[in-house]
Design a protein around this motif. Structure first.
Motif, PDB file in Angstrom:
ATOM      1  N   PRO A  38       4.424   4.175   6.539  1.00 13.30           N
ATOM      2  CA  PRO A  38       3.127   4.268   7.210  1.00 13.30           C
ATOM      3  C   PRO A  38       2.403   2.929   7.222  1.00 13.30           C
ATOM      4  O   PRO A  38       2.633   2.072   6.362  1.00 13.30           O
ATOM      5  N   HIS A  73       4.137  -1.282   3.451  1.00 16.34           N
ATOM      6  CA  HIS A  73       4.243  -0.126   2.566  1.00 16.34           C
ATOM      7  C   HIS A  73       5.063  -0.484   1.333  1.00 16.34           C
ATOM      8  O   HIS A  73       6.026  -1.257   1.399  1.00 16.34           O
ATOM      9  N   HIS A  83       0.792  -1.223   0.000  1.00 20.11           N
ATOM     10  CA  HIS A  83       0.000   0.000   0.000  1.00 20.11           C
ATOM     11  C   HIS A  83       0.828   1.278   0.000  1.00 20.11           C
ATOM     12  O   HIS A  83       1.990   1.313   0.398  1.00 20.11           O
ATOM     13  N   ASP A  84       0.179   2.335  -0.465  1.00 21.52           N
ATOM     14  CA  ASP A  84       0.505   3.724  -0.184  1.00 21.52           C
ATOM     15  C   ASP A  84      -0.833   4.448  -0.185  1.00 21.52           C
ATOM     16  O   ASP A  84      -1.862   3.802   0.045  1.00 21.52           O
ATOM     17  N   THR A  85      -0.867   5.739  -0.441  1.00 18.69           N
ATOM     18  CA  THR A  85      -2.162   6.435  -0.430  1.00 18.69           C
ATOM     19  C   THR A  85      -2.892   6.333  -1.767  1.00 18.69           C
ATOM     20  O   THR A  85      -3.977   6.896  -1.923  1.00 18.69           O
ATOM     21  N   GLN A 132      -3.778  -0.241  -2.421  1.00 19.47           N
ATOM     22  CA  GLN A 132      -3.613  -1.024  -1.186  1.00 19.47           C
ATOM     23  C   GLN A 132      -4.006  -2.487  -1.404  1.00 19.47           C
ATOM     24  O   GLN A 132      -4.888  -3.013  -0.747  1.00 19.47           O
ATOM     25  N   GLY A 186      -5.002   8.817   4.725  1.00 19.61           N
ATOM     26  CA  GLY A 186      -4.328   9.875   3.956  1.00 19.61           C
ATOM     27  C   GLY A 186      -4.714   9.928   2.503  1.00 19.61           C
ATOM     28  O   GLY A 186      -4.217  10.769   1.750  1.00 19.61           O
ATOM     29  N   MET A 187      -5.610   9.046   2.072  1.00 22.25           N
ATOM     30  CA  MET A 187      -5.997   8.986   0.670  1.00 22.25           C
ATOM     31  C   MET A 187      -6.965  10.109   0.303  1.00 22.25           C
ATOM     32  O   MET A 187      -7.786  10.530   1.136  1.00 22.25           O
ATOM     33  N   ASP A 194      -2.402   5.084   5.644  1.00 17.75           N
ATOM     34  CA  ASP A 194      -2.479   5.396   4.215  1.00 17.75           C
ATOM     35  C   ASP A 194      -3.920   5.528   3.748  1.00 17.75           C
ATOM     36  O   ASP A 194      -4.238   6.376   2.900  1.00 17.75           O
TER      37      ASP A 194
END
Length: 296
Positions: free
Chosen positions: A282, A195, A160-162, A165, A290-291, A287
């Motif tokens: 993160p 991440h 995942h990141d923003t 996922q 934060g999306m 994340d």
């Protein structure tokens, strides 16, 4: 080393390519599109046109490299069995080229293939789950290892990141469509996560270690509950969070139901020790929080 990377312009590939180049390697990246080629050139990689169903392009890429990292996979999970069979064929095609050499071949699988015993996190050296079609990929790897190919496997959790996922965007799509963020039962079933930057680093370390027959788990968080994921999506989408009964899961989630209620925590303790890999970045819920839900 000159490394042939399938899936090079993809989500993990776009983090892995600069990771490899910064470590002094040269990357030959496989892409099917001109947009992918432009992204690879911008990152400093060489381009090889092709795809995982074009076995000749895979053979040619592997033949001209000092080793292979195989990331590419068709993520249309509504045809999971076909995609797993295509992956098996791709692994076999590249593996044949690497026979008779010690060139590293790092292949991708998923932590969901590892069985959970008594609710405990699965491990790299534990039993596997027969229900997962991707077992065909790991079977192909074992066959190549037995024939002397220097293969290893990286099993992925929810990476995942923003922006992305793992399987969570499919849960997100259902929640957006149905205007409720749902989980099954009490939502205690867990998905492991890591991440994307930590995962890219693990692939590099696995390639450089080149330990024949090794299995690695690219896991930071051993298990994030389905309820916590649904609650994060509910916050982002501003929709109610609800529990649904197991018998309602297929009607609500469609093909995703087979995963949505599955408890599959996973450990990376052995991986961290073997590779001196310390996952950072993160967490999954951070994340998701934060999306940008107006763009996602």
């Amino acid at each position: 080393m000159r490394i042939f990377v399938t899936g090079a312009p993809g989500f993990i590939g776009s983090a892995l390519v600069p990771e490899l180049i910064q470590a002094g390697h040269h990357v030959l990246g496989l892409t099917r599109s001109e947009a992918g080629a432009e992204a690879l050139r911008a990152a400093g990689a060489e381009v090889k046109y092709g795809n995982i169903e074009d076995l000749n392009s895979l053979r040619e890429g592997a033949a001209g490299a000092d080793g292979v990292i195989h990331l590419a996979f068709n993520h249309d999970f509504s045809q999971f069995e076909k995609n797993a069979d295509d992956d098996r064929k791709a692994i076999g095609a590249m593996g044949e080229v690497l026979l008779g050499s010690d060139r590293p071949f790092v292949v991708t699988s998923g932590t969901a293939i590892a069985a959970n015993v008594d609710g405990k996190p699965s491990t790299e050296d534990g039993p596997t789950a027969s229900w997962n079609p991707r077992a065909a990929s790991e079977a192909a790897v074992k066959e190549l290892t037995a024939r002397g190919v220097n293969t290893s496997v990286v099993r992925l959790p929810q990476v995942h990141d923003t922006r992305k996922q793992g399987l969570v965007p499919y849960v997100h799509a259902v929640a957006r469509e149905k205007r409720v963020a749902a989980y099954i039962g009490d939502g205690s079933n867990r998905w492991p996560a890591a991440h994307v930057s930590a995962v890219a680093r693990l692939y590099r370390l696995a390639f450089e270690k080149a330990e024949p027959g090794a299995i690695y788990h690219a896991v930071d968080e051993e298990g994030v509950s389905a309820k916590a994921i649904a609650e994060a999506l509910g916050r982002g989408l501003k929709v109610p969070v609800v529990s649904i009964r197991p018998e309602e899961a297929e009607a609500h989630f469609g093909w995703l139901a087979r995963f949505a209620g599955h408890d599959m925590p996973s450990s990376s303790a052995l991986t961290q020790k073997k590779l001196n890999w310390k996952p950072t970045g993160p967490g999954l819920i951070a994340d998701l929080d934060g999306m940008d839900y107006t763009q996602a």
